[in-house]
Design a protein around this motif. Structure first.
Motif, mmCIF file in Angstrom:
data_model
loop_
_atom_site.group_PDB
_atom_site.id
_atom_site.type_symbol
_atom_site.label_atom_id
_atom_site.label_comp_id
_atom_site.label_asym_id
_atom_site.label_seq_id
_atom_site.Cartn_x
_atom_site.Cartn_y
_atom_site.Cartn_z
ATOM 1 N N SER A 48 -7.079 34.337 -11.880
ATOM 2 C CA SER A 48 -7.616 33.472 -12.876
ATOM 3 C C SER A 48 -7.979 32.224 -13.309
ATOM 4 O O SER A 48 -6.729 32.025 -12.282
ATOM 5 C CB SER A 48 -7.433 34.740 -13.659
ATOM 6 N N ASP A 49 -8.568 31.932 -13.565
ATOM 7 C CA ASP A 49 -8.840 30.104 -14.635
ATOM 8 C C ASP A 49 -7.187 30.052 -14.850
ATOM 9 O O ASP A 49 -6.601 29.019 -15.128
ATOM 10 C CB ASP A 49 -9.666 29.816 -14.944
ATOM 11 N N ARG A 50 -6.952 31.204 -16.023
ATOM 12 C CA ARG A 50 -5.659 30.623 -16.970
ATOM 13 C C ARG A 50 -4.451 30.489 -16.556
ATOM 14 O O ARG A 50 -3.420 29.914 -15.863
ATOM 15 C CB ARG A 50 -5.159 31.947 -17.600
ATOM 16 N N ASP A 51 -4.348 31.688 -15.170
ATOM 17 C CA ASP A 51 -3.018 31.642 -13.753
ATOM 18 C C ASP A 51 -2.982 30.506 -13.238
ATOM 19 O O ASP A 51 -2.133 29.751 -12.440
ATOM 20 C CB ASP A 51 -3.624 32.473 -12.754
ATOM 21 N N PHE A 52 -4.935 29.970 -12.579
ATOM 22 C CA PHE A 52 -3.959 28.841 -12.146
ATOM 23 C C PHE A 52 -3.834 26.972 -12.465
ATOM 24 O O PHE A 52 -3.065 26.617 -12.365
ATOM 25 C CB PHE A 52 -6.198 28.561 -11.818
ATOM 26 N N PHE A 65 0.448 19.286 -23.265
ATOM 27 C CA PHE A 65 -0.061 18.821 -24.008
ATOM 28 C C PHE A 65 -1.529 19.064 -24.242
ATOM 29 O O PHE A 65 -2.327 19.557 -25.222
ATOM 30 C CB PHE A 65 -0.056 17.574 -25.569
ATOM 31 N N ILE A 66 -2.315 19.246 -22.831
ATOM 32 C CA ILE A 66 -3.743 19.146 -23.099
ATOM 33 C C ILE A 66 -3.802 21.227 -23.185
ATOM 34 O O ILE A 66 -3.356 21.916 -22.431
ATOM 35 C CB ILE A 66 -4.184 19.239 -21.974
ATOM 36 N N ASP A 67 -4.919 21.279 -24.201
ATOM 37 C CA ASP A 67 -5.127 22.640 -24.363
ATOM 38 C C ASP A 67 -5.877 23.511 -23.095
ATOM 39 O O ASP A 67 -6.911 22.922 -22.881
ATOM 40 C CB ASP A 67 -6.629 22.930 -25.640
ATOM 41 N N GLN A 74 -14.751 24.834 -20.844
ATOM 42 C CA GLN A 74 -15.442 23.644 -20.023
ATOM 43 C C GLN A 74 -15.498 23.809 -18.995
ATOM 44 O O GLN A 74 -17.276 23.530 -18.443
ATOM 45 C CB GLN A 74 -14.701 22.844 -20.329
ATOM 46 N N LYS A 75 -14.866 24.765 -18.647
ATOM 47 C CA LYS A 75 -15.373 24.809 -16.924
ATOM 48 C C LYS A 75 -16.911 25.971 -16.966
ATOM 49 O O LYS A 75 -17.289 25.697 -16.248
ATOM 50 C CB LYS A 75 -14.029 25.551 -16.069
ATOM 51 N N ASN A 76 -16.087 27.253 -17.844
ATOM 52 C CA ASN A 76 -17.165 27.817 -17.621
ATOM 53 C C ASN A 76 -18.268 27.299 -18.083
ATOM 54 O O ASN A 76 -19.671 27.619 -18.009
ATOM 55 C CB ASN A 76 -16.888 29.049 -19.095
ATOM 56 N N THR A 77 -18.807 26.410 -19.118
ATOM 57 C CA THR A 77 -20.047 26.200 -18.917
ATOM 58 C C THR A 77 -20.568 25.516 -18.092
ATOM 59 O O THR A 77 -21.190 25.449 -17.426
ATOM 60 C CB THR A 77 -19.504 25.324 -20.545
ATOM 61 N N LYS A 78 -19.745 24.604 -17.372
ATOM 62 C CA LYS A 78 -20.191 23.625 -16.047
ATOM 63 C C LYS A 78 -20.128 24.657 -15.276
ATOM 64 O O LYS A 78 -21.303 24.784 -14.494
ATOM 65 C CB LYS A 78 -18.491 22.620 -15.788
ATOM 66 N N ILE A 79 -19.884 25.888 -14.725
ATOM 67 C CA ILE A 79 -19.859 26.851 -13.943
ATOM 68 C C ILE A 79 -20.945 27.862 -13.732
ATOM 69 O O ILE A 79 -22.070 27.338 -12.983
ATOM 70 C CB ILE A 79 -18.333 27.743 -13.458
ATOM 71 N N MET A 80 -21.650 27.481 -14.954
ATOM 72 C CA MET A 80 -22.905 28.066 -15.040
ATOM 73 C C MET A 80 -23.408 27.145 -14.760
ATOM 74 O O MET A 80 -25.143 27.631 -14.159
ATOM 75 C CB MET A 80 -22.572 28.310 -16.721
#
Length: 218
Positions: A48-52, A65-67, A74-80
């Motif tokens: 999963s993206d979170r595990d990655f 400190f990165i959210d 952002q990745k979900n928007t870009k992959i679409m």
């Protein structure tokens, strides 16, 4: 115990889409001056993206400190965006799925987002073959946990021991086996040496070999 249902992973099994995930991540992470190597992306296959991101954070690949949720959004928007013109169904997979759908119930269970999965299936004309379509929003624990395959079994109305999963990664194979299902691994993404826990390993969508294997399960 005869097989009654076939459950497909999506990325690297039906579609040559692992590269789309990488393209999306590269564009997003570049905004933060984060550069990953080949092994980083290799270790992300099937997870999963979170595990990655959690693994990368643990390895200090970027600032703590990165959210992470913001990165994932952002990745979900870009992959679409990148999938609209770059998604490619793997060779012989359309016929492979079409043939199996005439003999078994067919489903999809993936760590990718349901929106992404649905877009790929609709674009390729495959949606009509699937009785159940599940993505990461449908469960709490992603693969390698068995949750998504257990849920898929319930929605199909077929016990896990009568289901066979088609996967392309160690993470997915582990999830299928944890669910008590048979698993066929396809070498479209990784070499055979990474897929040895599967019950059958195929080099491509070899329908004759798969049908023979499925019919041998009594």
């Amino acid at each position: 115990m005869p097989i009654k249902a076939i459950i497909f992973d999506v990325d690297g099994v039906i579609f040559d889409s692992e590269i789309l995930h990488r393209m999306a991540w590269e564009e997003v992470l570049t905004r933060y001056n984060i550069t990953l190597n080949e092994d980083d992306y290799l270790n992300g296959i099937g997870v999963s993206d979170r595990d990655f991101l959690e693994r990368l954070k643990k390895e200090r690949k970027f600032s703590p400190f990165i959210d992470l949720e913001d990165l994932i959004a952002q990745k979900n928007t870009k992959i679409m965006e990148v999938s609209k013109n770059n998604a490619r169904i793997l060779p012989e997979m359309y016929e492979f799925i079409s043939t199996l759908s005439g003999q078994y119930k067919i489903a999809v269970a993936s760590n990718s987002s349901k929106e992404f999965i649905t877009n790929l299936l609709e674009t390729s004309g495959l949606t009509k073959f699937f009785s159940v379509i599940l993505g990461r929003q449908d469960i709490i624990k992603p693969k390698p946990a068995s949750d998504i395959y257990i849920k898929c079994s319930r929605e199909l109305g077929i016990l896990p021991q009568y289901c066979c999963v088609i996967e392309d990664s160690p993470t997915g194979i582990k999830a299928a086996k944890n669910a008590g299902m048979y698993c066929i691994a396809i070498c479209s993404t990784l070499e055979k040496k990474f897929l040895l826990e599967a019950d059958l390993i195929i080099d491509y969508a070899d329908i004759k070999t798969v049908e023979k294997f499925l019919q041998s399960i009594k």
